[in-house]
Design a protein around this motif. Structure first.
Motif, PDB file in Angstrom:
ATOM      1  N   GLU A  32       1.208   8.063   0.262  1.00 26.03           N
ATOM      2  CA  GLU A  32       1.761   8.952   1.383  1.00 26.03           C
ATOM      3  C   GLU A  32       0.498   9.379   2.186  1.00 26.03           C
ATOM      4  OE1 GLU A  32       4.552  12.890   1.833  1.00 26.03           O
ATOM      5  OE2 GLU A  32       3.575  12.573  -0.173  1.00 26.03           O
ATOM      6  N   GLY A  33      -0.759   9.656   1.797  1.00 25.20           N
ATOM      7  CA  GLY A  33      -1.919  10.177   2.604  1.00 25.20           C
ATOM      8  C   GLY A  33      -2.506   9.224   3.462  1.00 25.20           C
ATOM      9  N   ASP A  34      -1.931   7.870   3.138  1.00 24.00           N
ATOM     10  CA  ASP A  34      -2.551   6.713   3.884  1.00 24.00           C
ATOM     11  C   ASP A  34      -1.777   6.516   5.133  1.00 24.00           C
ATOM     12  OD1 ASP A  34      -4.299   6.313   2.075  1.00 24.00           O
ATOM     13  OD2 ASP A  34      -3.047   4.888   1.065  1.00 24.00           O
ATOM     14  N   LEU A  35      -0.514   6.944   5.251  1.00 21.18           N
ATOM     15  CA  LEU A  35       0.315   6.567   6.474  1.00 21.18           C
ATOM     16  C   LEU A  35      -0.193   7.281   7.579  1.00 21.18           C
ATOM     17  CD1 LEU A  35       3.830   7.854   5.061  1.00 21.18           C
ATOM     18  CD2 LEU A  35       3.189   5.611   5.685  1.00 21.18           C
ATOM     19  N   CYS A  65      -0.887  -3.102   6.952  1.00 20.78           N
ATOM     20  CA  CYS A  65       0.108  -3.960   7.305  1.00 20.78           C
ATOM     21  C   CYS A  65       0.935  -3.594   8.736  1.00 20.78           C
ATOM     22  CB  CYS A  65       0.975  -4.621   6.347  1.00 20.78           C
ATOM     23  SG  CYS A  65       1.931  -3.405   5.696  1.00 20.78           S
ATOM     24  N   THR A  66       0.792  -2.277   9.155  1.00 21.56           N
ATOM     25  CA  THR A  66       1.536  -1.737  10.104  1.00 21.56           C
ATOM     26  C   THR A  66       3.297  -1.704   9.868  1.00 21.56           C
ATOM     27  OG1 THR A  66       1.905  -3.812  11.389  1.00 21.56           O
ATOM     28  CG2 THR A  66      -0.413  -2.354  11.733  1.00 21.56           C
ATOM     29  N   THR A  67       3.661  -1.807   8.694  1.00 29.19           N
ATOM     30  CA  THR A  67       5.003  -1.830   8.694  1.00 29.19           C
ATOM     31  C   THR A  67       5.615  -0.470   8.629  1.00 29.19           C
ATOM     32  OG1 THR A  67       5.001  -3.273   7.039  1.00 29.19           O
ATOM     33  CG2 THR A  67       6.984  -1.794   6.790  1.00 29.19           C
ATOM     34  N   HIS A  68       6.518  -0.146   9.660  1.00 24.84           N
ATOM     35  CA  HIS A  68       6.931   1.246  10.001  1.00 24.84           C
ATOM     36  C   HIS A  68       8.077   1.534   8.858  1.00 24.84           C
ATOM     37  CE1 HIS A  68       6.138   1.927  14.361  1.00 24.84           C
ATOM     38  NE2 HIS A  68       5.420   0.958  13.822  1.00 24.84           N
ATOM     39  N   VAL A  69       7.722   2.726   7.922  1.00 19.76           N
ATOM     40  CA  VAL A  69       8.469   3.124   6.716  1.00 19.76           C
ATOM     41  C   VAL A  69       9.428   4.059   7.344  1.00 19.76           C
ATOM     42  CG1 VAL A  69       8.584   4.611   4.787  1.00 19.76           C
ATOM     43  CG2 VAL A  69       6.388   2.970   5.443  1.00 19.76           C
ATOM     44  N   TYR A  70       9.225   5.042   8.250  1.00 15.50           N
ATOM     45  CA  TYR A  70      10.096   5.941   8.577  1.00 15.50           C
ATOM     46  C   TYR A  70       9.847   6.377  10.149  1.00 15.50           C
ATOM     47  CZ  TYR A  70       7.824  10.005   7.125  1.00 15.50           C
ATOM     48  OH  TYR A  70       6.760  11.101   6.780  1.00 15.50           O
ATOM     49  N   HIS A  71      10.894   7.164  10.522  1.00 18.90           N
ATOM     50  CA  HIS A  71      10.584   7.769  11.909  1.00 18.90           C
ATOM     51  C   HIS A  71      11.312   9.229  11.827  1.00 18.90           C
ATOM     52  CE1 HIS A  71      10.284   3.685  14.530  1.00 18.90           C
ATOM     53  NE2 HIS A  71       9.514   3.699  13.597  1.00 18.90           N
ATOM     54  N   HIS A  72      10.613  10.161  12.636  1.00 20.93           N
ATOM     55  CA  HIS A  72      11.145  11.473  12.761  1.00 20.93           C
ATOM     56  C   HIS A  72      11.451  11.524  14.146  1.00 20.93           C
ATOM     57  CE1 HIS A  72      10.817  15.871  13.010  1.00 20.93           C
ATOM     58  NE2 HIS A  72      11.890  15.549  12.603  1.00 20.93           N
ATOM     59  N   GLN A  73      12.714  11.728  14.550  1.00 22.69           N
ATOM     60  CA  GLN A  73      13.131  12.049  16.082  1.00 22.69           C
ATOM     61  C   GLN A  73      13.176  13.418  16.007  1.00 22.69           C
ATOM     62  OE1 GLN A  73      16.577   9.598  16.932  1.00 22.69           O
ATOM     63  NE2 GLN A  73      15.387   7.687  16.564  1.00 22.69           N
ATOM     64  N   THR A  74      12.368  14.183  16.809  1.00 23.14           N
ATOM     65  CA  THR A  74      12.229  15.758  16.499  1.00 23.14           C
ATOM     66  C   THR A  74      13.448  16.337  17.270  1.00 23.14           C
ATOM     67  OG1 THR A  74      11.085  15.617  18.834  1.00 23.14           O
ATOM     68  CG2 THR A  74       9.787  15.829  16.651  1.00 23.14           C
ATOM     69  N   GLN A 116       0.753  -1.154  -0.030  1.00 20.88           N
ATOM     70  CA  GLN A 116       0.080   0.169   0.042  1.00 20.88           C
ATOM     71  C   GLN A 116       0.904   1.373   0.006  1.00 20.88           C
ATOM     72  OE1 GLN A 116      -3.339   0.098   2.908  1.00 20.88           O
ATOM     73  NE2 GLN A 116      -3.515   2.020   2.766  1.00 20.88           N
ATOM     74  N   ILE A 117       2.047   1.162   0.853  1.00 19.23           N
ATOM     75  CA  ILE A 117       2.974   2.358   0.743  1.00 19.23           C
ATOM     76  C   ILE A 117       4.343   2.011  -0.039  1.00 19.23           C
ATOM     77  CG2 ILE A 117       4.079   4.014   2.266  1.00 19.23           C
ATOM     78  CD1 ILE A 117       1.195   4.069   2.875  1.00 19.23           C
ATOM     79  N   GLU A 118       4.647   2.968  -0.815  1.00 20.99           N
ATOM     80  CA  GLU A 118       5.953   2.864  -1.387  1.00 20.99           C
ATOM     81  C   GLU A 118       6.855   3.840  -1.562  1.00 20.99           C
ATOM     82  OE1 GLU A 118       5.202   1.450  -5.389  1.00 20.99           O
ATOM     83  OE2 GLU A 118       4.216  -0.384  -5.043  1.00 20.99           O
ATOM     84  N   VAL A 137       9.234  11.285  19.094  1.00 28.15           N
ATOM     85  CA  VAL A 137       9.709  10.521  17.947  1.00 28.15           C
ATOM     86  C   VAL A 137       8.387   9.886  17.360  1.00 28.15           C
ATOM     87  CG1 VAL A 137      10.832   8.374  17.124  1.00 28.15           C
ATOM     88  CG2 VAL A 137      11.737   9.502  19.196  1.00 28.15           C
ATOM     89  N   ASN A 138       8.211  10.602  15.928  1.00 24.11           N
ATOM     90  CA  ASN A 138       7.065  10.135  15.122  1.00 24.11           C
ATOM     91  C   ASN A 138       7.276   9.001  14.342  1.00 24.11           C
ATOM     92  OD1 ASN A 138       5.537  12.546  16.516  1.00 24.11           O
ATOM     93  ND2 ASN A 138       7.032  13.773  15.359  1.00 24.11           N
ATOM     94  N   CYS A 139       6.600   8.043  14.540  1.00 26.57           N
ATOM     95  CA  CYS A 139       6.820   6.897  13.716  1.00 26.57           C
ATOM     96  C   CYS A 139       5.553   6.878  12.605  1.00 26.57           C
ATOM     97  CB  CYS A 139       6.519   5.585  14.564  1.00 26.57           C
ATOM     98  SG  CYS A 139       7.643   5.430  16.053  1.00 26.57           S
ATOM     99  N   TYR A 140       6.066   6.612  11.310  1.00 24.58           N
ATOM    100  CA  TYR A 140       5.071   6.598  10.289  1.00 24.58           C
ATOM    101  C   TYR A 140       4.877   5.153   9.606  1.00 24.58           C
ATOM    102  CZ  TYR A 140       5.561  11.727  10.582  1.00 24.58           C
ATOM    103  OH  TYR A 140       5.413  12.940  11.032  1.00 24.58           O
ATOM    104  N   TYR A 141       3.798   4.809   9.603  1.00 26.87           N
ATOM    105  CA  TYR A 141       3.715   3.289   9.308  1.00 26.87           C
ATOM    106  C   TYR A 141       2.409   3.140   8.463  1.00 26.87           C
ATOM    107  CZ  TYR A 141       0.030   3.532  12.855  1.00 26.87           C
ATOM    108  OH  TYR A 141      -1.192   3.847  13.422  1.00 26.87           O
ATOM    109  N   CYS A 142       2.047   1.973   7.929  1.00 30.77           N
ATOM    110  CA  CYS A 142       1.113   1.562   6.895  1.00 30.77           C
ATOM    111  C   CYS A 142       0.096   1.120   7.658  1.00 30.77           C
ATOM    112  CB  CYS A 142       1.531   0.500   5.968  1.00 30.77           C
ATOM    113  SG  CYS A 142       0.100  -0.190   5.051  1.00 30.77           S
ATOM    114  N   PRO A 143      -1.102   1.775   7.569  1.00 30.39           N
ATOM    115  CA  PRO A 143      -2.174   1.420   8.133  1.00 30.39           C
ATOM    116  C   PRO A 143      -2.962  -0.012   8.014  1.00 30.39           C
ATOM    117  CG  PRO A 143      -2.972   2.960   6.416  1.00 30.39           C
ATOM    118  CD  PRO A 143      -1.602   2.727   6.715  1.00 30.39           C
TER     119      PRO A 143
END
Length: 138
Positions: free
Chosen positions: A57-60, A81-90, A12-14, A73-79
Protein backbone atom coordinates in the motif's frame (compact mmCIF):
# COMPACT_ATOMS: atom_id res chain seq x y z
CA UNK A 1 -20.28 -11.12 0.25
CA UNK A 2 -16.84 -12.68 -0.17
CA UNK A 3 -13.77 -10.75 -1.27
CA UNK A 4 -12.04 -11.18 -4.62
CA UNK A 5 -8.23 -11.11 -4.73
CA UNK A 6 -6.24 -8.93 -7.11
CA UNK A 7 -2.62 -8.17 -7.88
CA UNK A 8 -0.62 -6.04 -10.25
CA UNK A 9 1.43 -7.58 -13.08
CA UNK A 10 4.67 -7.81 -11.07
CA UNK A 11 3.04 -8.79 -7.75
CA UNK A 12 4.36 -5.81 -5.76
CA UNK A 13 0.78 -4.65 -5.00
CA UNK A 14 -2.00 -7.01 -3.87
CA UNK A 15 -5.53 -6.28 -2.71
CA UNK A 16 -8.92 -7.70 -1.95
CA UNK A 17 -12.23 -6.15 -2.87
CA UNK A 18 -15.86 -6.93 -2.14
CA UNK A 19 -17.82 -6.37 -5.34
CA UNK A 20 -21.43 -5.30 -4.98
CA UNK A 21 -22.28 -6.62 -8.43
CA UNK A 22 -20.63 -9.45 -10.36
CA UNK A 23 -20.32 -7.48 -13.60
CA UNK A 24 -17.71 -5.48 -15.49
CA UNK A 25 -18.46 -1.90 -16.46
CA UNK A 26 -16.70 -1.31 -19.78
CA UNK A 27 -15.44 2.27 -20.09
CA UNK A 28 -14.79 3.50 -23.63
CA UNK A 29 -13.69 7.05 -22.69
CA UNK A 30 -10.63 8.40 -24.45
CA UNK A 31 -8.71 8.75 -21.17
CA UNK A 32 -9.15 5.05 -20.36
CA UNK A 33 -7.99 4.19 -23.88
CA UNK A 34 -4.88 6.31 -23.45
CA UNK A 35 -4.02 5.13 -19.92
CA UNK A 36 -4.58 1.43 -20.68
CA UNK A 37 -3.44 1.24 -24.29
CA UNK A 38 -6.63 -0.69 -25.07
CA UNK A 39 -10.07 -0.08 -26.54
CA UNK A 40 -11.71 0.08 -23.10
CA UNK A 41 -11.18 -0.76 -19.43
CA UNK A 42 -13.10 -3.19 -17.19
CA UNK A 43 -14.19 -1.62 -13.91
CA UNK A 44 -16.66 -1.41 -11.08
CA UNK A 45 -17.51 1.36 -8.66
CA UNK A 46 -17.39 0.15 -5.05
CA UNK A 47 -17.43 1.74 -1.60
CA UNK A 48 -13.87 2.63 -0.63
CA UNK A 49 -14.32 0.49 2.49
CA UNK A 50 -14.73 -2.56 0.22
CA UNK A 51 -11.16 -2.23 -1.08
CA UNK A 52 -8.24 -3.31 1.10
CA UNK A 53 -4.64 -3.15 -0.11
CA UNK A 54 -2.98 -6.20 1.45
CA UNK A 55 0.55 -5.78 0.09
CA UNK A 56 2.51 -2.70 -0.96
CA UNK A 57 0.00 0.00 0.00
CA UNK A 58 2.79 2.45 0.84
CA UNK A 59 4.36 1.79 -2.56
CA UNK A 60 1.37 2.97 -4.63
CA UNK A 61 2.00 6.03 -6.78
CA UNK A 62 -0.63 8.54 -7.88
CA UNK A 63 -1.31 10.21 -11.20
CA UNK A 64 -4.02 12.90 -11.31
CA UNK A 65 -5.99 14.17 -14.29
CA UNK A 66 -9.24 16.10 -14.57
CA UNK A 67 -12.38 14.36 -15.86
CA UNK A 68 -15.37 15.69 -17.78
CA UNK A 69 -16.70 17.18 -14.54
CA UNK A 70 -13.58 19.33 -14.19
CA UNK A 71 -12.82 17.52 -10.92
CA UNK A 72 -9.72 15.48 -10.13
CA UNK A 73 -9.41 11.78 -10.88
CA UNK A 74 -6.61 10.18 -8.85
CA UNK A 75 -5.14 7.03 -10.38
CA UNK A 76 -3.32 4.68 -7.99
CA UNK A 77 -0.77 2.44 -9.68
CA UNK A 78 2.19 0.18 -9.03
CA UNK A 79 5.47 2.11 -9.39
CA UNK A 80 7.24 -0.93 -10.81
CA UNK A 81 4.91 -2.34 -13.51
CA UNK A 82 2.52 0.68 -13.72
CA UNK A 83 -0.64 -1.46 -13.37
CA UNK A 84 -3.55 0.80 -12.35
CA UNK A 85 -5.11 -0.76 -9.24
CA UNK A 86 -7.92 1.75 -8.67
CA UNK A 87 -9.05 5.29 -9.39
CA UNK A 88 -10.76 7.82 -7.15
CA UNK A 89 -13.03 10.18 -9.06
CA UNK A 90 -13.50 13.05 -6.62
CA UNK A 91 -16.82 13.98 -8.26
CA UNK A 92 -18.23 10.77 -6.69
CA UNK A 93 -17.27 11.82 -3.15
CA UNK A 94 -14.73 10.36 -0.76
CA UNK A 95 -16.45 7.02 -0.19
CA UNK A 96 -16.39 5.53 -3.74
CA UNK A 97 -13.53 4.16 -5.86
CA UNK A 98 -13.28 2.55 -9.29
CA UNK A 99 -11.50 -0.81 -9.25
CA UNK A 100 -10.07 -2.59 -12.29
CA UNK A 101 -12.11 -5.80 -12.27
CA UNK A 102 -10.08 -7.63 -14.92
CA UNK A 103 -7.12 -7.66 -12.50
CA UNK A 104 -9.00 -9.86 -10.04
CA UNK A 105 -8.28 -13.58 -9.89
CA UNK A 106 -11.92 -14.07 -10.96
CA UNK A 107 -11.81 -11.29 -13.56
CA UNK A 108 -12.02 -13.57 -16.59
CA UNK A 109 -15.19 -15.16 -15.20
CA UNK A 110 -17.07 -11.86 -14.73
CA UNK A 111 -19.48 -10.86 -17.52
CA UNK A 112 -20.13 -7.33 -18.85
CA UNK A 113 -22.95 -5.50 -17.10
CA UNK A 114 -22.90 -2.10 -18.80
CA UNK A 115 -20.86 0.11 -21.10
CA UNK A 116 -20.15 3.79 -20.49
CA UNK A 117 -18.92 6.46 -22.89
CA UNK A 118 -20.51 4.56 -25.74
CA UNK A 119 -20.40 7.77 -27.79
CA UNK A 120 -16.64 7.21 -28.30
CA UNK A 121 -16.65 3.40 -28.57
CA UNK A 122 -14.49 2.38 -31.52
CA UNK A 123 -16.57 1.72 -34.62
CA UNK A 124 -15.49 -1.91 -34.95
CA UNK A 125 -16.45 -2.81 -31.37
CA UNK A 126 -19.74 -4.62 -30.84
CA UNK A 127 -22.12 -3.65 -28.06
CA UNK A 128 -22.06 -6.35 -25.37
CA UNK A 129 -24.17 -4.77 -22.61
CA UNK A 130 -26.54 -1.87 -21.99
CA UNK A 131 -24.70 1.20 -23.25
CA UNK A 132 -24.81 4.77 -22.02
CA UNK A 133 -23.58 7.67 -24.17
CA UNK A 134 -21.58 8.99 -21.21
CA UNK A 135 -22.47 7.95 -17.65
CA UNK A 136 -25.69 6.32 -16.40
CA UNK A 137 -28.11 8.50 -14.47
CA UNK A 138 -27.08 8.70 -10.82
Amino acid sequence: MSADQGKCHCGQIEWEVKLEDRAHILCHCDTCKTLSGGAYTLNQIVPKANLKITKGEGDLKTYTYYGDSGKAVNCYYCPNCTTHVYHHQTVMGDDKVVVRTILLSTGKEIQPGAEIYGKVRLGWEKEVAQTFETLPPM
